[in-house]
Design a protein around this motif. Structure first.
Motif, PDB file in Angstrom:
ATOM      1  N   PRO A  45     -23.197  16.370-102.274  1.00  0.00           N
ATOM      2  CA  PRO A  45     -23.610  17.561-101.531  1.00  0.00           C
ATOM      3  C   PRO A  45     -22.822  17.682-100.221  1.00  0.00           C
ATOM      4  N   THR A  46     -22.448  18.898 -99.875  1.00  0.00           N
ATOM      5  CA  THR A  46     -21.706  19.091 -98.631  1.00  0.00           C
ATOM      6  C   THR A  46     -22.585  18.934 -97.414  1.00  0.00           C
ATOM      7  N   ASP A  47     -23.877  19.153 -97.544  1.00  0.00           N
ATOM      8  CA  ASP A  47     -24.817  18.928 -96.446  1.00  0.00           C
ATOM      9  C   ASP A  47     -24.878  17.433 -96.163  1.00  0.00           C
ATOM     10  N   PRO A  48     -24.486  16.983 -94.976  1.00  0.00           N
ATOM     11  CA  PRO A  48     -24.469  15.540 -94.700  1.00  0.00           C
ATOM     12  C   PRO A  48     -25.856  14.945 -94.526  1.00  0.00           C
ATOM     13  N   HIS A  49     -26.847  15.783 -94.342  1.00  0.00           N
ATOM     14  CA  HIS A  49     -28.206  15.276 -94.109  1.00  0.00           C
ATOM     15  C   HIS A  49     -28.990  15.375 -95.410  1.00  0.00           C
ATOM     16  N   ASN A  50     -28.803  14.384 -96.271  1.00  0.00           N
ATOM     17  CA  ASN A  50     -29.497  14.435 -97.550  1.00  0.00           C
ATOM     18  C   ASN A  50     -30.234  13.127 -97.815  1.00  0.00           C
ATOM     19  N   VAL A  51     -31.310  13.233 -98.566  1.00  0.00           N
ATOM     20  CA  VAL A  51     -32.087  12.079 -99.002  1.00  0.00           C
ATOM     21  C   VAL A  51     -31.792  11.873-100.479  1.00  0.00           C
ATOM     22  N   TRP A  52     -31.345  10.658-100.831  1.00  0.00           N
ATOM     23  CA  TRP A  52     -30.914  10.395-102.204  1.00  0.00           C
ATOM     24  C   TRP A  52     -32.000   9.652-102.975  1.00  0.00           C
ATOM     25  N   ILE A  62     -29.243   7.620-119.373  1.00  0.00           N
ATOM     26  CA  ILE A  62     -28.915   8.904-118.753  1.00  0.00           C
ATOM     27  C   ILE A  62     -29.596   8.918-117.396  1.00  0.00           C
ATOM     28  N   TRP A  63     -28.788   8.976-116.354  1.00  0.00           N
ATOM     29  CA  TRP A  63     -29.298   8.894-114.985  1.00  0.00           C
ATOM     30  C   TRP A  63     -29.272  10.280-114.348  1.00  0.00           C
ATOM     31  N   VAL A  64     -30.277  10.570-113.545  1.00  0.00           N
ATOM     32  CA  VAL A  64     -30.325  11.832-112.810  1.00  0.00           C
ATOM     33  C   VAL A  64     -30.333  11.531-111.320  1.00  0.00           C
ATOM     34  N   SER A  65     -29.190  11.761-110.662  1.00  0.00           N
ATOM     35  CA  SER A  65     -29.144  11.637-109.201  1.00  0.00           C
ATOM     36  C   SER A  65     -29.842  12.846-108.590  1.00  0.00           C
ATOM     37  N   ARG A  66     -30.495  12.650-107.461  1.00  0.00           N
ATOM     38  CA  ARG A  66     -31.273  13.726-106.839  1.00  0.00           C
ATOM     39  C   ARG A  66     -31.118  13.639-105.319  1.00  0.00           C
ATOM     40  N   TRP A  67     -30.748  14.760-104.731  1.00  0.00           N
ATOM     41  CA  TRP A  67     -30.612  14.823-103.282  1.00  0.00           C
ATOM     42  C   TRP A  67     -31.508  15.922-102.724  1.00  0.00           C
ATOM     43  N   VAL A  68     -32.250  15.578-101.686  1.00  0.00           N
ATOM     44  CA  VAL A  68     -33.017  16.574-100.933  1.00  0.00           C
ATOM     45  C   VAL A  68     -32.229  16.855 -99.663  1.00  0.00           C
ATOM     46  N   GLY A  70     -31.046  19.717 -96.402  1.00  0.00           N
ATOM     47  CA  GLY A  70     -31.723  20.598 -95.449  1.00  0.00           C
ATOM     48  C   GLY A  70     -32.019  21.971 -96.010  1.00  0.00           C
ATOM     49  N   SER A  71     -31.356  22.344 -97.091  1.00  0.00           N
ATOM     50  CA  SER A  71     -31.528  23.695 -97.617  1.00  0.00           C
ATOM     51  C   SER A  71     -32.055  23.735 -99.049  1.00  0.00           C
ATOM     52  N   GLY A  72     -32.254  22.572 -99.694  1.00  0.00           N
ATOM     53  CA  GLY A  72     -32.738  22.610-101.059  1.00  0.00           C
ATOM     54  C   GLY A  72     -32.705  21.260-101.746  1.00  0.00           C
ATOM     55  N   ILE A  73     -32.758  21.300-103.066  1.00  0.00           N
ATOM     56  CA  ILE A  73     -32.743  20.094-103.894  1.00  0.00           C
ATOM     57  C   ILE A  73     -31.643  20.250-104.938  1.00  0.00           C
ATOM     58  N   ILE A  74     -30.808  19.218-105.048  1.00  0.00           N
ATOM     59  CA  ILE A  74     -29.690  19.212-105.993  1.00  0.00           C
ATOM     60  C   ILE A  74     -29.834  17.994-106.889  1.00  0.00           C
ATOM     61  N   GLU A  75     -29.561  18.182-108.182  1.00  0.00           N
ATOM     62  CA  GLU A  75     -29.536  17.067-109.117  1.00  0.00           C
ATOM     63  C   GLU A  75     -28.192  17.012-109.829  1.00  0.00           C
ATOM     64  N   CYS A  76     -27.830  15.811-110.235  1.00  0.00           N
ATOM     65  CA  CYS A  76     -26.644  15.626-111.068  1.00  0.00           C
ATOM     66  C   CYS A  76     -27.011  14.667-112.190  1.00  0.00           C
TER      67      CYS A  76
END
Length: 574
Positions: A45-52, A62-68, A70-76
């Protein structure tokens, strides 16, 4: 870790692939950041302030990475296409905007031979990037807008909420197929293969953890039946003490542990793999069987420095000095493996021939000093001889009467020999002649039936190990010196699970459950185990993940689901 049987990739909190060898386990790393080298494939994520965070999909790798952010939630969603092609790695990554817009930076910097070779001949055609790195061919789909630079390829992707985007990376040491891997088909095939490969394991006391451990073992076992001990090399057990090794090879002992574990669960594909691989080694090498092999059955290379800084506290050496050792106990474990298979009617004539070769090898070499289970200096280790006695006794119960009687008599001879020079004055077993220390490996011969749990020697040994090597629900292998246990090495998780099994078959079922729960909690957040656990700093130690610990969890969870078994070893008065 994601794995496909032929190789693995380790993914860090920043979505960066920090370790992958290609095309197979024992080959050089193409992503070597774990050991301080260059090369990565990152989705960040380009947002440097993320919780992994993240998790495995049940019963899969099969692994699901998840970042919270400042603007949302992203998974890979991450996977190596399964089952893997030994000549071609296919790494699948599906980025998803779970909440809000997702903006991620994708970088690819594949570098063969532990980072020595940059990507060359970069080209993009019809949205597919291709490149070379030394003898590796590389193809990346899903990054049509990437720009090439000194650091490889880079592109920033923006996804609206609910959208997903696929990346497919292919790496091979051969010409890549004309038709590139298609994300949708590869994902469907991988999901279906994992769901078919991993059983429910409802006959254990911890089915969820057991499915995960089984998936780890399945992902570390290739099409030829060989299972690597761990996916990594050079991760230190203790900082600056030169105890960092290369475990990307197939250890005979570890393979036998896994086979016996899945046999206990009555899940046979991994048992058949173990029997096939070990049988082939015995049929080829006989009494000269090595402790470890490459996954193709070849010789483990000598140690060599790969030229990287290394993981902090360790050094970057590939290869393993185990190739020059004799380990008698590997032959005993092989017979225990064959016996477990025979009890489930899984041995064919070739396997029986391998069992006969193995038994003959024990009788030809049992008086030789060996490196033992812990791969130390050559001695006449009590564990090595006792586990061979257990193996001879176990296979003898499944053999034709005359042959079975011969093997049982040979087991008696080994047992008598150990009693002459490794029975401590207190009535317990000691490590070796001239070394009166207790050793956690001496739990195994009792677990495997060399003698009953209620034999006075078993009782005394179990008590001595608990008194001298246990701390806070964890177990250490042996006392290395006068330092406190936790200062000399980490708690050995294999031994902790062995203690749970030993207590259970001794009738201490509640205490066994306590040991099981304590040791199964000593994993990282993905639920994967290393060889050792530092109970003071609460950190994993050693190569990752360690297959035999997952096998021990699986077997312990199965055995604790039943009442303690009746004993079939020596009579207690013998």
């Amino acid at each position: 870790m994601v794995a496909d049987g032929a190789r693995a990739a380790l993914i860090g909190p920043g979505g960066d692939v920090v370790w992958m060898c290609a095309p197979q386990w024992q080959d050089d790393a193409v992503f070597s950041g774990l050991l301080g080298g260059p090369g990565t494939f990152a989705v960040t994520p380009t947002d440097p302030h993320n919780v992994w965070g993240g998790q495995y999909e049940d019963g899969t790798l099969i692994w699901v990475s998840r970042w919270v952010t400042g603007s949302g939630i992203i998974e890979c969603r991450e996977a190596l296409a399964y089952p893997g092609d030994p000549t071609r790695a296919v790494l699948l990554r599906r980025i998803r905007a779970v909440r809000g817009q997702a903006t991620v930076r994708v970088t690819l910097d594949a570098r063969a031979n532990f980072g020595k070779h940059k990507m060359t001949r970069l080209s993009c055609e019809d949205g597919l990037w291709t490149a070379s790195s030394a003898d590796l061919r590389i193809r990346l789909g899903g990054a049509a807008g990437a720009k090439a630079g000194a650091g490889g390829l880079e592109v920033v992707l923006e996804l609206a909420e609910g959208e997903h985007h696929d990346l497919v990376l292919e790496i091979s040491n051969r010409e890549l197929p004309a038709e590139p891997a298609q994300a949708a088909q590869a994902w469907n095939a991988t999901e279906n293969a994992w769901h078919s490969a991993v059983p429910r394991l409802d006959n254990t006391i911890s089915p969820d953890d057991c499915r995960q451990s089984y998936a780890v073992l399945r992902g570390m076992t290739g099409v030829g039946g060989a299972m690597v001990a761990a996916s990594t090399m050079g991760l230190p057990e203790r900082a600056g003490q030169k105890r960092n090794y290369d475990y990307r090879y197939a250890w005979i002992r570890d393979q036998c542990f896994v086979g016996q574990s899945v046999a206990a669960c009555e899940m046979f594909p991994l048992l058949d793999d173990a029997v096939g691989f070990v049988s082939a080694r015995l049929l080829t090498d006989g009494p000269e069987m090595k402790p470890a092999y490459t996954t193709e059955g070849g010789r483990v290379p000598d140690e060599w420095d790969v030229g990287l800084p290394g993981y902090p506290g360790g050094s970057a050496k590939a290869g393993n000095w185990v190739n020059n050792q004799f380990q008698l106990d590997a032959f005993g474990e092989s017979l225990l493996l064959f016996a477990a298979a025979a009890e489930n009617d899984r041995l064919n004539l070739e396997h029986w021939k391998a069992a006969e070769i193995c038994a003959d090898a024990i009788m030809a070499r049992w008086q030789e000093p060996d490196a033992g289970m812990w791969e130390l200096d050559n001695r006449r280790w009590a564990h090595s001889r006792l586990i061979c006695a257990a193996g001879l006794r176990a296979i003898g119960r499944n053999a034709p009467p005359q042959q079975g009687a011969t093997w049982t008599s040979q087991a008696d001879a080994l047992f008598t020999d150990v009693a002459k020079d490794c029975l401590h004055s207190s009535g317990r077993w000691q490590r070796a002649p001239g070394d009166d220390r207790v050793d956690a490996s001496l739990l195994l011969p009792v677990i495997r039936g060399a003698l009953p749990a209620d034999d006075p020697r078993s009782v005394a040994t179990l008590k001595a190990i608990r008194d001298d090597l246990a701390h806070d629900g964890y177990l250490y292998r042996f006392r290395q010196d006068g330092r406190p246990l936790e200062e000399s090495e980490g708690a050995f998780l294999l031994c902790g699970f062995d203690m749970a099994m030993a207590l259970h078959q001794s009738g201490e079922t509640t205490e066994a459950a306590r040991w099981f729960e304590r040791n199964r909690a000593a994993c990282g957040s993905p639920g994967l185990f290393t060889e050792e656990y530092d109970i003071e700093q609460r950190q994993l130690r050693g190569n990752f993940p360690q297959a035999f610990v997952h096998a021990a969890l699986l077997e312990t969870s199965r055995r604790l689901a039943d009442p303690p078994p009746p004993w079939r070893g020596l009579n207690s008065e013998q």
